[in-house]
Design a protein around this motif. Sequence first.
Motif, PDB file in Angstrom:
ATOM      1  N   VAL A 148       0.862  -1.170   0.000  1.00 26.54           N
ATOM      2  CA  VAL A 148       0.000   0.000   0.000  1.00 26.54           C
ATOM      3  C   VAL A 148       0.901   1.222   0.000  1.00 26.54           C
ATOM      4  O   VAL A 148       1.792   1.353   0.830  1.00 26.54           O
ATOM      5  CB  VAL A 148      -0.925   0.008   1.243  1.00 26.54           C
ATOM      6  N   ARG A 149       0.687   2.072  -0.975  1.00 30.41           N
ATOM      7  CA  ARG A 149       1.491   3.291  -1.077  1.00 30.41           C
ATOM      8  C   ARG A 149       0.553   4.473  -1.189  1.00 30.41           C
ATOM      9  O   ARG A 149      -0.566   4.344  -1.652  1.00 30.41           O
ATOM     10  CB  ARG A 149       2.421   3.221  -2.280  1.00 30.41           C
ATOM     11  N   GLU A 150       1.043   5.604  -0.791  1.00 30.91           N
ATOM     12  CA  GLU A 150       0.229   6.817  -0.825  1.00 30.91           C
ATOM     13  C   GLU A 150       0.995   7.930  -1.501  1.00 30.91           C
ATOM     14  O   GLU A 150       2.196   8.080  -1.291  1.00 30.91           O
ATOM     15  CB  GLU A 150      -0.105   7.267   0.601  1.00 30.91           C
ATOM     16  N   VAL A 151       0.289   8.713  -2.307  1.00 31.73           N
ATOM     17  CA  VAL A 151       0.869   9.961  -2.785  1.00 31.73           C
ATOM     18  C   VAL A 151       0.715  10.955  -1.651  1.00 31.73           C
ATOM     19  O   VAL A 151      -0.200  10.842  -0.825  1.00 31.73           O
ATOM     20  CB  VAL A 151       0.198  10.463  -4.085  1.00 31.73           C
ATOM     21  N   ASP A 152       1.601  11.926  -1.577  1.00 26.95           N
ATOM     22  CA  ASP A 152       1.542  12.875  -0.463  1.00 26.95           C
ATOM     23  C   ASP A 152       0.282  13.742  -0.535  1.00 26.95           C
ATOM     24  O   ASP A 152      -0.429  13.882   0.442  1.00 26.95           O
ATOM     25  CB  ASP A 152       2.793  13.750  -0.427  1.00 26.95           C
ATOM     26  N   VAL A 153       0.017  14.327  -1.713  1.00 26.17           N
ATOM     27  CA  VAL A 153      -1.186  15.144  -1.872  1.00 26.17           C
ATOM     28  C   VAL A 153      -1.760  14.894  -3.258  1.00 26.17           C
ATOM     29  O   VAL A 153      -1.058  15.039  -4.260  1.00 26.17           O
ATOM     30  CB  VAL A 153      -0.869  16.657  -1.718  1.00 26.17           C
ATOM     31  N   TYR A 154      -3.038  14.514  -3.306  1.00 30.16           N
ATOM     32  CA  TYR A 154      -3.763  14.321  -4.569  1.00 30.16           C
ATOM     33  C   TYR A 154      -4.803  15.418  -4.620  1.00 30.16           C
ATOM     34  O   TYR A 154      -5.684  15.493  -3.774  1.00 30.16           O
ATOM     35  CB  TYR A 154      -4.402  12.932  -4.587  1.00 30.16           C
ATOM     36  N   PHE A 155      -4.710  16.298  -5.619  1.00 30.85           N
ATOM     37  CA  PHE A 155      -5.608  17.445  -5.730  1.00 30.85           C
ATOM     38  C   PHE A 155      -6.542  17.261  -6.909  1.00 30.85           C
ATOM     39  O   PHE A 155      -6.105  17.007  -8.034  1.00 30.85           O
ATOM     40  CB  PHE A 155      -4.811  18.739  -5.901  1.00 30.85           C
ATOM     41  N   ILE A 156      -7.847  17.387  -6.628  1.00 26.15           N
ATOM     42  CA  ILE A 156      -8.880  17.319  -7.656  1.00 26.15           C
ATOM     43  C   ILE A 156      -9.581  18.671  -7.646  1.00 26.15           C
ATOM     44  O   ILE A 156     -10.246  19.023  -6.664  1.00 26.15           O
ATOM     45  CB  ILE A 156      -9.891  16.194  -7.356  1.00 26.15           C
ATOM     46  N   PRO A 157      -9.436  19.465  -8.712  1.00 31.46           N
ATOM     47  CA  PRO A 157     -10.034  20.808  -8.702  1.00 31.46           C
ATOM     48  C   PRO A 157     -11.556  20.753  -8.729  1.00 31.46           C
ATOM     49  O   PRO A 157     -12.151  19.804  -9.246  1.00 31.46           O
ATOM     50  CB  PRO A 157      -9.482  21.460  -9.966  1.00 31.46           C
ATOM     51  N   LEU A 158     -12.162  21.781  -8.155  1.00 26.19           N
ATOM     52  CA  LEU A 158     -13.614  21.911  -8.187  1.00 26.19           C
ATOM     53  C   LEU A 158     -14.060  22.187  -9.608  1.00 26.19           C
ATOM     54  O   LEU A 158     -13.326  22.783 -10.400  1.00 26.19           O
ATOM     55  CB  LEU A 158     -14.070  23.060  -7.286  1.00 26.19           C
ATOM     56  N   VAL A 159     -15.267  21.761  -9.931  1.00 25.99           N
ATOM     57  CA  VAL A 159     -15.809  22.005 -11.262  1.00 25.99           C
ATOM     58  C   VAL A 159     -15.992  23.507 -11.472  1.00 25.99           C
ATOM     59  O   VAL A 159     -15.668  24.039 -12.525  1.00 25.99           O
ATOM     60  CB  VAL A 159     -17.147  21.248 -11.462  1.00 25.99           C
ATOM     61  N   THR A 160     -16.477  24.187 -10.450  1.00 26.44           N
ATOM     62  CA  THR A 160     -16.623  25.638 -10.548  1.00 26.44           C
ATOM     63  C   THR A 160     -15.258  26.277 -10.345  1.00 26.44           C
ATOM     64  O   THR A 160     -14.501  25.899  -9.461  1.00 26.44           O
ATOM     65  CB  THR A 160     -17.593  26.179  -9.484  1.00 26.44           C
ATOM     66  N   THR A 161     -14.945  27.216 -11.198  1.00 23.57           N
ATOM     67  CA  THR A 161     -13.644  27.853 -11.123  1.00 23.57           C
ATOM     68  C   THR A 161     -13.687  28.996 -10.122  1.00 23.57           C
ATOM     69  O   THR A 161     -14.474  29.922 -10.255  1.00 23.57           O
ATOM     70  CB  THR A 161     -13.226  28.386 -12.510  1.00 23.57           C
ATOM     71  N   LEU A 162     -12.854  28.911  -9.120  1.00 22.91           N
ATOM     72  CA  LEU A 162     -12.721  29.979  -8.142  1.00 22.91           C
ATOM     73  C   LEU A 162     -11.478  30.783  -8.480  1.00 22.91           C
ATOM     74  O   LEU A 162     -10.531  30.279  -9.067  1.00 22.91           O
ATOM     75  CB  LEU A 162     -12.590  29.399  -6.726  1.00 22.91           C
ATOM     76  N   ASP A 163     -11.482  32.040  -8.084  1.00 21.76           N
ATOM     77  CA  ASP A 163     -10.322  32.876  -8.318  1.00 21.76           C
ATOM     78  C   ASP A 163      -9.256  32.534  -7.281  1.00 21.76           C
ATOM     79  O   ASP A 163      -9.397  32.843  -6.105  1.00 21.76           O
ATOM     80  CB  ASP A 163     -10.705  34.358  -8.228  1.00 21.76           C
TER      81      ASP A 163
END
Length: 152
Positions: free
Chosen positions: A34-49
């Motif tokens: 079992v391995r883990e990436v440190d941070v997995y980022f999935i952007p929101l569908v709505t674009t924020l500034d």
Amino acid sequence: MTIFPHDEFAKSFLENLLSPFGKVEPSYKIAAEVREVDVYFIPLVTTLDCTDLGLLAQCVTSLVVFEPFRNSVSVPDIRACMSKLYDLHAKIYREEKRKKQPEPKDDELPMLWILTPTLSDNILISLGANLDAERGEGVYFCYHRHRRRELL
């Protein structure tokens, strides 16, 4: 034993061809861990500034994996990061196949960002890293290496 005749033929052929030159182990088992990436980022569908994030804002416009290091990374560290990225890609492919969805395109797969305070010129050269002129000093791309397929 595989259920695919071509795979079995290829393994047997390579085993017979290469055995006079060394040890050949077809169907060599690799223990999964079992391995883990440190941070997995999935952007929101709505674009924020998120311009307040500076350079980081440019990195989080799509799926991304961050692997931050406190000290300079070594080549084995980079290989481990790449391996985790490819494991994640494989997981995404399996999930899409299970859902009977089309295979994701390369630009739909997560990109890897290795964050390190410094990196030797030798490692940069060995990776084929190129300075990203748009983002400035200290940001290098090896994009073609991340998603390149090696076929013979």
